[in-house]
Design a protein around this motif. Structure first.
Motif, PDB file in Angstrom:
ATOM      1  N   ILE A 212       0.924  -1.115   0.069  1.00  0.00           N
ATOM      2  CA  ILE A 212       0.109   0.009  -0.009  1.00  0.00           C
ATOM      3  C   ILE A 212       0.629   1.177  -0.092  1.00  0.00           C
ATOM      4  CG2 ILE A 212      -1.836   1.395   1.315  1.00  0.00           C
ATOM      5  CD1 ILE A 212      -2.628  -1.365   2.523  1.00  0.00           C
ATOM      6  N   ILE A 213       0.738   2.263  -0.912  1.00  0.00           N
ATOM      7  CA  ILE A 213       1.361   3.363  -0.889  1.00  0.00           C
ATOM      8  C   ILE A 213       0.341   4.553  -0.912  1.00  0.00           C
ATOM      9  CG2 ILE A 213       2.642   4.836  -2.745  1.00  0.00           C
ATOM     10  CD1 ILE A 213       3.897   2.280  -3.311  1.00  0.00           C
ATOM     11  N   GLU A 214       0.903   5.504  -0.052  1.00  0.00           N
ATOM     12  CA  GLU A 214      -0.148   6.742   0.044  1.00  0.00           C
ATOM     13  C   GLU A 214       0.711   7.922  -0.772  1.00  0.00           C
ATOM     14  OE1 GLU A 214      -1.368   9.775   3.281  1.00  0.00           O
ATOM     15  OE2 GLU A 214      -2.456   7.795   3.406  1.00  0.00           O
ATOM     16  N   VAL A 215       0.016   8.596  -1.845  1.00  0.00           N
ATOM     17  CA  VAL A 215       0.715   9.676  -2.725  1.00  0.00           C
ATOM     18  C   VAL A 215      -0.080  10.922  -2.567  1.00  0.00           C
ATOM     19  CG1 VAL A 215      -0.125   8.401  -4.867  1.00  0.00           C
ATOM     20  CG2 VAL A 215       1.947   9.941  -4.858  1.00  0.00           C
ATOM     21  N   GLU A 216       0.523  11.950  -2.586  1.00  0.00           N
ATOM     22  CA  GLU A 216      -0.023  13.118  -2.931  1.00  0.00           C
ATOM     23  C   GLU A 216       0.528  14.075  -3.793  1.00  0.00           C
ATOM     24  OE1 GLU A 216      -0.988  17.528  -0.653  1.00  0.00           O
ATOM     25  OE2 GLU A 216       0.138  15.845   0.431  1.00  0.00           O
ATOM     26  N   PHE A 217      -0.309  14.051  -4.845  1.00  0.00           N
ATOM     27  CA  PHE A 217       0.385  15.072  -6.195  1.00  0.00           C
ATOM     28  C   PHE A 217       0.081  16.422  -5.930  1.00  0.00           C
ATOM     29  CE2 PHE A 217      -1.085  10.645  -7.663  1.00  0.00           C
ATOM     30  CZ  PHE A 217       0.098  10.108  -8.156  1.00  0.00           C
TER      31      PHE A 217
ATOM     32  N   LEU B 272       5.105  10.667  -0.908  1.00  0.00           N
ATOM     33  CA  LEU B 272       5.018   9.461  -1.321  1.00  0.00           C
ATOM     34  C   LEU B 272       5.602   8.410  -0.202  1.00  0.00           C
ATOM     35  CD1 LEU B 272       4.494   7.587  -3.829  1.00  0.00           C
ATOM     36  CD2 LEU B 272       7.016   8.043  -4.453  1.00  0.00           C
ATOM     37  N   ASN B 273       4.695   7.616   0.564  1.00  0.00           N
ATOM     38  CA  ASN B 273       4.914   6.965   1.645  1.00  0.00           C
ATOM     39  C   ASN B 273       4.244   5.430   1.510  1.00  0.00           C
ATOM     40  OD1 ASN B 273       5.951   9.274   3.183  1.00  0.00           O
ATOM     41  ND2 ASN B 273       3.617   9.696   3.335  1.00  0.00           N
ATOM     42  N   GLN B 274       5.267   4.327   1.695  1.00  0.00           N
ATOM     43  CA  GLN B 274       4.866   3.084   1.890  1.00  0.00           C
ATOM     44  C   GLN B 274       4.082   2.815   3.149  1.00  0.00           C
ATOM     45  OE1 GLN B 274       7.600  -0.225   1.665  1.00  0.00           O
ATOM     46  NE2 GLN B 274       6.794  -0.358  -0.393  1.00  0.00           N
ATOM     47  N   LYS B 275       2.951   2.382   3.292  1.00  0.00           N
ATOM     48  CA  LYS B 275       2.224   2.137   4.631  1.00  0.00           C
ATOM     49  C   LYS B 275       2.573   0.725   5.008  1.00  0.00           C
ATOM     50  CE  LYS B 275      -1.821   3.864   5.010  1.00  0.00           C
ATOM     51  NZ  LYS B 275      -3.251   4.328   4.789  1.00  0.00           N
ATOM     52  N   ASN B 276       2.373   0.425   6.344  1.00  0.00           N
ATOM     53  CA  ASN B 276       2.648  -0.935   6.962  1.00  0.00           C
ATOM     54  C   ASN B 276       1.381  -1.737   6.562  1.00  0.00           C
ATOM     55  OD1 ASN B 276       5.260  -0.296   7.856  1.00  0.00           O
ATOM     56  ND2 ASN B 276       3.962   0.282   9.813  1.00  0.00           N
TER      57      ASN B 276
ATOM     58  N   LYS C 289       7.032  -6.093  -4.687  1.00  0.00           N
ATOM     59  CA  LYS C 289       7.974  -5.304  -5.299  1.00  0.00           C
ATOM     60  C   LYS C 289       7.971  -3.691  -4.855  1.00  0.00           C
ATOM     61  CE  LYS C 289       9.042  -3.309  -9.843  1.00  0.00           C
ATOM     62  NZ  LYS C 289       8.904  -3.289 -11.252  1.00  0.00           N
ATOM     63  N   ASP C 290       8.778  -3.156  -4.514  1.00  0.00           N
ATOM     64  CA  ASP C 290       8.680  -1.739  -4.108  1.00  0.00           C
ATOM     65  C   ASP C 290       8.305  -0.717  -5.324  1.00  0.00           C
ATOM     66  OD1 ASP C 290       8.842   0.900  -3.227  1.00  0.00           O
ATOM     67  OD2 ASP C 290      11.169   0.881  -2.276  1.00  0.00           O
ATOM     68  N   MET C 291       6.850  -0.420  -5.360  1.00  0.00           N
ATOM     69  CA  MET C 291       6.042   0.509  -6.369  1.00  0.00           C
ATOM     70  C   MET C 291       6.373   1.930  -6.171  1.00  0.00           C
ATOM     71  SD  MET C 291       5.238  -1.965  -8.196  1.00  0.00           S
ATOM     72  CE  MET C 291       4.041  -1.105  -9.367  1.00  0.00           C
ATOM     73  N   ARG C 292       7.025   2.206  -5.393  1.00  0.00           N
ATOM     74  CA  ARG C 292       7.246   3.988  -5.290  1.00  0.00           C
ATOM     75  C   ARG C 292       8.039   4.401  -6.504  1.00  0.00           C
ATOM     76  NH1 ARG C 292       9.753   4.278   0.708  1.00  0.00           N
ATOM     77  NH2 ARG C 292      10.657   2.230  -0.228  1.00  0.00           N
TER      78      ARG C 292
ATOM     79  N   GLU D 235       1.053   0.353 -13.182  1.00  0.00           N
ATOM     80  CA  GLU D 235       1.451  -0.835 -13.483  1.00  0.00           C
ATOM     81  C   GLU D 235       1.024  -1.573 -11.969  1.00  0.00           C
ATOM     82  OE1 GLU D 235       5.696  -3.370 -13.334  1.00  0.00           O
ATOM     83  OE2 GLU D 235       5.820  -1.314 -14.182  1.00  0.00           O
ATOM     84  N   ASN D 236       0.481  -2.702 -12.121  1.00  0.00           N
ATOM     85  CA  ASN D 236       0.564  -3.631 -10.969  1.00  0.00           C
ATOM     86  C   ASN D 236      -0.643  -3.329  -9.738  1.00  0.00           C
ATOM     87  OD1 ASN D 236       1.872  -5.731 -11.779  1.00  0.00           O
ATOM     88  ND2 ASN D 236       3.933  -4.913 -10.784  1.00  0.00           N
ATOM     89  N   ILE D 237      -1.366  -2.054 -10.265  1.00  0.00           N
ATOM     90  CA  ILE D 237      -2.180  -1.529  -9.419  1.00  0.00           C
ATOM     91  C   ILE D 237      -3.529  -2.681  -9.106  1.00  0.00           C
ATOM     92  CG2 ILE D 237      -3.653  -0.106 -10.967  1.00  0.00           C
ATOM     93  CD1 ILE D 237      -3.537   2.016  -8.685  1.00  0.00           C
ATOM     94  N   SER D 238      -3.761  -2.742  -7.958  1.00  0.00           N
ATOM     95  CA  SER D 238      -4.954  -3.719  -7.838  1.00  0.00           C
ATOM     96  C   SER D 238      -6.236  -3.074  -7.173  1.00  0.00           C
ATOM     97  CB  SER D 238      -4.611  -4.761  -6.905  1.00  0.00           C
ATOM     98  OG  SER D 238      -4.356  -4.393  -5.703  1.00  0.00           O
ATOM     99  N   SER D 239      -6.101  -2.076  -6.551  1.00  0.00           N
ATOM    100  CA  SER D 239      -7.051  -0.910  -6.071  1.00  0.00           C
ATOM    101  C   SER D 239      -6.488   0.502  -5.677  1.00  0.00           C
ATOM    102  CB  SER D 239      -7.919  -1.958  -4.982  1.00  0.00           C
ATOM    103  OG  SER D 239      -6.981  -1.820  -3.767  1.00  0.00           O
ATOM    104  N   TYR D 240      -7.715   1.102  -5.553  1.00  0.00           N
ATOM    105  CA  TYR D 240      -7.305   2.531  -5.296  1.00  0.00           C
ATOM    106  C   TYR D 240      -8.146   3.217  -4.630  1.00  0.00           C
ATOM    107  CZ  TYR D 240      -9.106   2.745 -10.013  1.00  0.00           C
ATOM    108  OH  TYR D 240      -9.876   2.436 -10.999  1.00  0.00           O
ATOM    109  N   SER D 241      -8.092   4.395  -3.723  1.00  0.00           N
ATOM    110  CA  SER D 241      -9.259   5.211  -3.203  1.00  0.00           C
ATOM    111  C   SER D 241      -8.607   6.692  -2.962  1.00  0.00           C
ATOM    112  CB  SER D 241      -9.635   4.628  -1.786  1.00  0.00           C
ATOM    113  OG  SER D 241      -8.604   4.347  -0.919  1.00  0.00           O
TER     114      SER D 241
END
Length: 298
Positions: A223-228, A282-286, A262-265, A241-247
């Motif tokens: 899970i990655i949290e990103v702010e554009f 751009l943070n990888q969540k636990n 794989k690290d998707m950042r 690539e490889n995204i399975s869900s998003y909100s």
């Protein structure tokens, strides 16, 4: 072996609630039993407590067969069903006294379970006067009354406030020191706080059965949290690539779930660059149990 289940199946008409379920639980384990609504959790618990009969397969509790040794099974388990049936016109102590006669245990046990479940302040009231949370405590006190070897708890923390949750967690964990605890819940934090092991069922089949820590660490979800720097539409996000869900969390902030370890950042960063965006964070969540649950039951 406290609980042993071999190829249990159960159908309601054309709907198969359980499809050849098999697992075993050792004494002293606290096992969380998870699954979406209608997955078969309550059906299996009712079979283990002799309320229902399986169509196929066998199950034993404390070495007693649930089909042929029902009385022995009932005496060796404490059961708190999802819809906690209580005599609302009885006082708390009166209700527990009635059940000491049923189980043929000493009346002194009443005070022990009242203190154990935090019922002391409400024990002088009729059950019908109690809040839902305290009624759950009465049901749990009754399940513990005859000091059973196995506790089977179906949604035991329903209706409890946060303070009560902590107290009941401690009761269940303490009980697990010398008993087997098999509990069903929809509250993932409860399982993470209480259980050693997790079994997940979906559409009547076991889809995961591991120690809690191992189940989470081996999950292939990230899970990655990103702010554009400005808002992005859903169609663009779906192309990553490889995204399975998003909100969409808020405005230009997205939570992205990937079906890979794989690290998707770097991929998210490249996506931003290719679309003329900047990443403000751009943070990888636990990973947690909820992440794993969604992964195996999606």
């Amino acid at each position: 072996m406290s609980i042993a289940i071999q190829n249990i199946s159960k159908s309601y008409g054309t709907q198969k609630a359980l499809d050849s379920i098999s697992f075993s639980i050792n004494k002293g384990e606290i096992v969380g039993f998870l699954g979406p609504n209608g997955a078969g959790k309550s059906t299996l618990m009712k079979i283990l407590t002799t309320y229902l009969t399986a169509d196929e397969g066998s199950a034993k509790v404390n070495g007693f067969d649930v089909s042929s040794q029902q009385k022995e099974v009932q005496l060796s388990i404490g059961y708190l069903p999802e819809h906690n049936p209580l005599y609302l016109d009885l006082y708390v102590r009166e209700y527990l006294a009635f059940n000491t006669d049923v189980y043929k245990v000493a009346k002194s046990r009443i005070e022990e379970v009242i203190q154990l479940t935090g019922l002391t302040s409400e024990s002088h009231k009729k059950i019908g006067q109690l809040s839902k949370g305290y009624r759950q405590r009465v049901g749990l006190a009754n399940a513990l009354l005859h000091n059973p070897d196995v506790l089977i708890l179906d949604e035991p923390t329903t209706g409890l406030d946060p303070n009560q949750l902590v107290e009941i967690r401690n009761v269940i964990k303490n009980a697990g020191k010398d008993k087997t605890v098999f509990l069903s819940t929809h509250i993932m934090q409860e399982v993470e706080a209480i259980c050693d092991r997790v079994i997940i069922i979906d559409k009547g089949k076991i889809v995961a059965d591991k120690q809690l820590e191992k189940l989470i660490s081996e999950s292939a979800t990230q899970i990655i949290e990103v702010e554009f720097d400005h808002e992005v539409n859903e169609t663009q996000i779906a192309t990553i690539e490889n995204i399975s869900s998003y909100s969409n969390i808020d405005g230009a902030i997205w939570e992205l779930t990937f079906a890979t370890d794989k690290d998707m950042r770097p991929v998210v960063f490249d996506f931003a660059t290719a679309n003329g965006l900047k990443t403000l964070q751009l943070n990888q969540k636990n990973k947690n149990l909820e992440t794993v649950f969604r992964e195996v039951t999606k």
